[in-house]
Design a protein around this motif. Structure first.
Motif, PDB file in Angstrom:
ATOM      1  N   HIS A  67     -35.210 -40.008 -13.787  1.00  0.00           N
ATOM      2  CA  HIS A  67     -36.165 -40.922 -13.159  1.00  0.00           C
ATOM      3  C   HIS A  67     -36.310 -42.156 -14.045  1.00  0.00           C
ATOM      4  N   ALA A  68     -36.063 -43.298 -13.454  1.00  0.00           N
ATOM      5  CA  ALA A  68     -36.212 -44.568 -14.176  1.00  0.00           C
ATOM      6  C   ALA A  68     -37.341 -45.337 -13.490  1.00  0.00           C
ATOM      7  N   PRO A  69     -38.593 -45.148 -13.941  1.00  0.00           N
ATOM      8  CA  PRO A  69     -39.703 -45.804 -13.255  1.00  0.00           C
ATOM      9  C   PRO A  69     -39.634 -47.321 -13.351  1.00  0.00           C
ATOM     10  N   ARG A  70     -40.078 -47.950 -12.295  1.00  0.00           N
ATOM     11  CA  ARG A  70     -40.082 -49.414 -12.230  1.00  0.00           C
ATOM     12  C   ARG A  70     -41.042 -49.959 -13.290  1.00  0.00           C
ATOM     13  N   PRO A  71     -40.560 -50.892 -14.133  1.00  0.00           N
ATOM     14  CA  PRO A  71     -41.446 -51.452 -15.165  1.00  0.00           C
ATOM     15  C   PRO A  71     -42.482 -52.399 -14.574  1.00  0.00           C
ATOM     16  N   GLY A  72     -43.618 -52.483 -15.236  1.00  0.00           N
ATOM     17  CA  GLY A  72     -44.641 -53.444 -14.848  1.00  0.00           C
ATOM     18  C   GLY A  72     -44.460 -54.760 -15.579  1.00  0.00           C
ATOM     19  N   LEU A  73     -43.659 -54.733 -16.653  1.00  0.00           N
ATOM     20  CA  LEU A  73     -43.431 -55.910 -17.485  1.00  0.00           C
ATOM     21  C   LEU A  73     -42.122 -55.698 -18.236  1.00  0.00           C
ATOM     22  N   ILE A  74     -41.355 -56.761 -18.376  1.00  0.00           N
ATOM     23  CA  ILE A  74     -40.099 -56.686 -19.133  1.00  0.00           C
ATOM     24  C   ILE A  74     -40.178 -57.671 -20.290  1.00  0.00           C
ATOM     25  N   LEU A  75     -39.974 -57.163 -21.508  1.00  0.00           N
ATOM     26  CA  LEU A  75     -39.842 -58.003 -22.700  1.00  0.00           C
ATOM     27  C   LEU A  75     -38.352 -58.087 -22.999  1.00  0.00           C
ATOM     28  N   LEU A  76     -37.801 -59.262 -22.903  1.00  0.00           N
ATOM     29  CA  LEU A  76     -36.355 -59.444 -22.915  1.00  0.00           C
ATOM     30  C   LEU A  76     -35.888 -60.267 -24.099  1.00  0.00           C
ATOM     31  N   ASP A  77     -35.047 -59.663 -24.937  1.00  0.00           N
ATOM     32  CA  ASP A  77     -34.387 -60.407 -26.007  1.00  0.00           C
ATOM     33  C   ASP A  77     -33.306 -61.265 -25.362  1.00  0.00           C
ATOM     34  N   LYS A  93     -34.303 -62.072 -11.565  1.00  0.00           N
ATOM     35  CA  LYS A  93     -35.031 -63.039 -10.751  1.00  0.00           C
ATOM     36  C   LYS A  93     -34.295 -63.395  -9.465  1.00  0.00           C
ATOM     37  N   GLY A  94     -33.022 -63.050  -9.378  1.00  0.00           N
ATOM     38  CA  GLY A  94     -32.257 -63.273  -8.156  1.00  0.00           C
ATOM     39  C   GLY A  94     -32.273 -62.097  -7.207  1.00  0.00           C
ATOM     40  N   ASP A  95     -32.907 -61.010  -7.595  1.00  0.00           N
ATOM     41  CA  ASP A  95     -32.944 -59.807  -6.768  1.00  0.00           C
ATOM     42  C   ASP A  95     -34.342 -59.630  -6.175  1.00  0.00           C
ATOM     43  N   ARG A  96     -34.454 -59.595  -4.871  1.00  0.00           N
ATOM     44  CA  ARG A  96     -35.765 -59.524  -4.215  1.00  0.00           C
ATOM     45  C   ARG A  96     -36.539 -58.250  -4.537  1.00  0.00           C
ATOM     46  N   ARG A  97     -35.848 -57.191  -4.966  1.00  0.00           N
ATOM     47  CA  ARG A  97     -36.532 -55.945  -5.333  1.00  0.00           C
ATOM     48  C   ARG A  97     -37.153 -56.018  -6.721  1.00  0.00           C
ATOM     49  N   LEU A  98     -36.680 -56.936  -7.552  1.00  0.00           N
ATOM     50  CA  LEU A  98     -37.117 -57.002  -8.950  1.00  0.00           C
ATOM     51  C   LEU A  98     -37.800 -58.313  -9.328  1.00  0.00           C
ATOM     52  N   ASN A  99     -37.643 -59.344  -8.519  1.00  0.00           N
ATOM     53  CA  ASN A  99     -38.021 -60.685  -8.973  1.00  0.00           C
ATOM     54  C   ASN A  99     -39.505 -60.897  -9.230  1.00  0.00           C
ATOM     55  N   GLU A 100     -40.382 -60.006  -8.775  1.00  0.00           N
ATOM     56  CA  GLU A 100     -41.813 -60.182  -9.051  1.00  0.00           C
ATOM     57  C   GLU A 100     -42.246 -59.522 -10.358  1.00  0.00           C
ATOM     58  N   ILE A 101     -41.352 -58.768 -10.994  1.00  0.00           N
ATOM     59  CA  ILE A 101     -41.692 -58.162 -12.283  1.00  0.00           C
ATOM     60  C   ILE A 101     -41.749 -59.279 -13.326  1.00  0.00           C
ATOM     61  N   LEU A 152     -53.261 -61.632 -13.274  1.00  0.00           N
ATOM     62  CA  LEU A 152     -53.217 -60.833 -12.055  1.00  0.00           C
ATOM     63  C   LEU A 152     -51.851 -61.023 -11.423  1.00  0.00           C
ATOM     64  N   LEU A 153     -51.342 -59.945 -10.857  1.00  0.00           N
ATOM     65  CA  LEU A 153     -50.011 -59.968 -10.265  1.00  0.00           C
ATOM     66  C   LEU A 153     -50.091 -59.525  -8.814  1.00  0.00           C
ATOM     67  N   PRO A 154     -49.085 -59.860  -7.995  1.00  0.00           N
ATOM     68  CA  PRO A 154     -49.100 -59.424  -6.597  1.00  0.00           C
ATOM     69  C   PRO A 154     -49.252 -57.910  -6.502  1.00  0.00           C
ATOM     70  N   LYS A 155     -50.084 -57.470  -5.574  1.00  0.00           N
ATOM     71  CA  LYS A 155     -50.373 -56.052  -5.410  1.00  0.00           C
ATOM     72  C   LYS A 155     -49.108 -55.255  -5.075  1.00  0.00           C
ATOM     73  N   ASP A 156     -48.183 -55.842  -4.337  1.00  0.00           N
ATOM     74  CA  ASP A 156     -47.026 -55.072  -3.904  1.00  0.00           C
ATOM     75  C   ASP A 156     -46.117 -54.648  -5.050  1.00  0.00           C
ATOM     76  N   ILE A 157     -46.274 -55.225  -6.225  1.00  0.00           N
ATOM     77  CA  ILE A 157     -45.527 -54.746  -7.385  1.00  0.00           C
ATOM     78  C   ILE A 157     -45.917 -53.296  -7.653  1.00  0.00           C
ATOM     79  N   HIS A 158     -47.190 -53.006  -7.499  1.00  0.00           N
ATOM     80  CA  HIS A 158     -47.697 -51.672  -7.824  1.00  0.00           C
ATOM     81  C   HIS A 158     -47.426 -50.654  -6.728  1.00  0.00           C
ATOM     82  N   ASP A 159     -47.067 -51.120  -5.542  1.00  0.00           N
ATOM     83  CA  ASP A 159     -46.742 -50.189  -4.473  1.00  0.00           C
ATOM     84  C   ASP A 159     -45.467 -49.419  -4.790  1.00  0.00           C
ATOM     85  N   HIS A 160     -44.667 -49.931  -5.718  1.00  0.00           N
ATOM     86  CA  HIS A 160     -43.408 -49.280  -6.106  1.00  0.00           C
ATOM     87  C   HIS A 160     -43.592 -48.314  -7.265  1.00  0.00           C
ATOM     88  N   LEU A 161     -44.779 -48.292  -7.841  1.00  0.00           N
ATOM     89  CA  LEU A 161     -45.011 -47.476  -9.031  1.00  0.00           C
ATOM     90  C   LEU A 161     -45.387 -46.051  -8.673  1.00  0.00           C
TER      91      LEU A 161
END
Length: 161
Positions: A67-77, A93-101, A152-161
């Motif tokens: 299980h790879a849970p969807r992150p709420g935040l990405i810290l990227l080197d 950012k080019g993927d509609r499933r991930l771009n709001e993270i 505050l972030l869009p609510k639908d991000i959390h619908d995937h959690l």
């Protein structure tokens, strides 16, 4: 009427993309020192591993017990061998499933071209890693306060959690 924006969920993991063991350990210590963070921190050591995690392929692919849970935040080197942070950011950012993270670029580079390119590809923030440990602790504390207590972030991000 319920608000459409919510803080980052305490159950959403933080995806820390960092190839340097020293920087990874410093980030973990800084998060621990900042207190009260209940989010799991998941580390990916490369751009390839990050994309496998986010798209649930390879070792993170669909399999019993994986299980790879969807992150709420990405810290990227930014500067990693192979697929670098720039390419990872562009794909996220080019993927509609991930771009709001939210993607926070944390790097040693303060080159204006890197800053401009990252914001152009949708980075939510660009932070130059402080050289000294106290500065790093302070930066993580401020990052945590902003993204987990103020923003505050869009609510639908959390619908995937």
């Amino acid at each position: 009427m319920q608000p459409n924006r919510v803080p980052i969920s305490s159950k959403a993991p933080i995806l820390l993309v960092e190839d340097s063991d020293d920087d990874y350990e410093a980030a973990i210590r800084a998060f621990q020192k900042s207190g009260n963070l209940s989010n799991e921190i998941i580390r990916c050591r490369s751009g390839e591993e990050t994309l496998d995690y986010l798209f649930q392929r390879g070792e993170f692919g669909p399999a019993p017990g994986v299980h790879a849970p969807r992150p709420g935040l990405i810290l990227l080197d930014l500067n990693m061998p192979g697929v670098d942070g720039r390419a990872v950011l562009k794909i996220i950012k080019g993927d509609r499933r991930l771009n709001e993270i939210p993607v926070i670029v944390m790097t040693t580079s303060d080159d204006e071209r890197d800053v401009s390119e990252c914001y152009g590809h949708g980075a939510n923030s660009y932070i130059k890693k402080p050289i000294d440990l106290d500065g790093f602790f302070h930066a993580i504390k401020r990052l945590k306060e902003f993204w987990f207590e103020i923003a505050l972030l869009p609510k639908d991000i959390h619908d995937h959690l």
